[in-house]
Scaffold this motif. Structure first.
Motif, PDB file in Angstrom:
ATOM      1  N   LEU A   1       1.695  11.503 -10.308  1.00 58.79           N
ATOM      2  CA  LEU A   1       0.930  12.828 -10.245  1.00 58.79           C
ATOM      3  C   LEU A   1       2.120  14.158 -10.293  1.00 58.79           C
ATOM      4  N   ALA A   2       2.903  13.975  -9.557  1.00 66.66           N
ATOM      5  CA  ALA A   2       3.641  15.130  -9.186  1.00 66.66           C
ATOM      6  C   ALA A   2       5.002  15.438 -10.251  1.00 66.66           C
ATOM      7  N   HIS A   3       5.215  14.178 -10.940  1.00 65.60           N
ATOM      8  CA  HIS A   3       6.526  14.384 -11.946  1.00 65.60           C
ATOM      9  C   HIS A   3       6.180  13.625 -13.303  1.00 65.60           C
ATOM     10  N   LYS A   4       5.126  12.982 -13.560  1.00 65.60           N
ATOM     11  CA  LYS A   4       5.124  12.659 -14.958  1.00 65.60           C
ATOM     12  C   LYS A   4       3.924  12.953 -15.617  1.00 65.60           C
ATOM     13  N   THR A   5       2.728  13.660 -14.682  1.00 61.78           N
ATOM     14  CA  THR A   5       1.632  14.202 -15.391  1.00 61.78           C
ATOM     15  C   THR A   5       1.911  15.649 -16.037  1.00 61.78           C
ATOM     16  N   THR A   6       1.299  15.937 -17.201  1.00 60.85           N
ATOM     17  CA  THR A   6       1.221  17.063 -17.509  1.00 60.85           C
ATOM     18  C   THR A   6      -0.155  17.990 -17.516  1.00 60.85           C
TER      19      THR A   6
ATOM     20  N   PHE B   1       0.862  -1.355  -0.021  1.00 58.08           N
ATOM     21  CA  PHE B   1      -0.064  -0.146   0.034  1.00 58.08           C
ATOM     22  C   PHE B   1       0.945   1.230  -0.026  1.00 58.08           C
ATOM     23  N   VAL B   2       1.806   1.440   0.858  1.00 58.82           N
ATOM     24  CA  VAL B   2       2.827   2.342   0.823  1.00 58.82           C
ATOM     25  C   VAL B   2       3.480   2.798  -0.519  1.00 58.82           C
ATOM     26  N   ASN B   3       4.006   1.434  -0.999  1.00 57.63           N
ATOM     27  CA  ASN B   3       4.580   1.556  -2.362  1.00 57.63           C
ATOM     28  C   ASN B   3       3.567   2.027  -3.447  1.00 57.63           C
ATOM     29  N   TYR B   4       2.350   1.625  -3.404  1.00 57.94           N
ATOM     30  CA  TYR B   4       1.293   2.093  -4.152  1.00 57.94           C
ATOM     31  C   TYR B   4       1.145   3.813  -4.140  1.00 57.94           C
ATOM     32  N   CYS B   5       1.155   4.047  -2.902  1.00 59.83           N
ATOM     33  CA  CYS B   5       0.904   5.700  -2.672  1.00 59.83           C
ATOM     34  C   CYS B   5       2.038   6.160  -3.263  1.00 59.83           C
ATOM     35  N   LYS B   6       3.272   6.090  -2.905  1.00 56.27           N
ATOM     36  CA  LYS B   6       4.483   6.681  -3.412  1.00 56.27           C
ATOM     37  C   LYS B   6       4.424   6.596  -4.881  1.00 56.27           C
ATOM     38  N   THR B   7       4.160   5.359  -5.519  1.00 59.96           N
ATOM     39  CA  THR B   7       4.051   5.243  -7.006  1.00 59.96           C
ATOM     40  C   THR B   7       3.102   6.524  -7.606  1.00 59.96           C
TER      41      THR B   7
END
Length: 63
Positions: free
Chosen positions: A16-21, A5-11
């Motif tokens: 959202l923060a770095h790959k989304t335009t 779950f933590v890994n999912y949240c980090k992903t």
């Protein structure tokens, strides 16, 4: 289980923060105007069809 779950949240955050335009304000404003205009047109068409159907039913079932 909690580690997954933590890994999912980090992903999700990384996505959202770095790959989304994100759209610019102008693009967002333009899209909102298009959606509003289309909604008004659809509402007007539905209103016209409802009025026509009401008129037709009043001719079939007077009174």
């Amino acid at each position: 289980m909690f580690k997954k779950f933590v890994n999912y949240c980090k992903t999700c955050y990384d996505e959202l923060a770095h790959k989304t335009t994100w759209p610019s304000y102008a693009e967002l404003n333009h899209s909102a105007v298009i959606v509003l205009s289309a909604s008004l047109v659809v509402a007007a068409v539905v209103f016209a069809m409802d009025s026509l159907f009401k008129w037709a039913m009043s001719m079939v079932y007077p009174g």
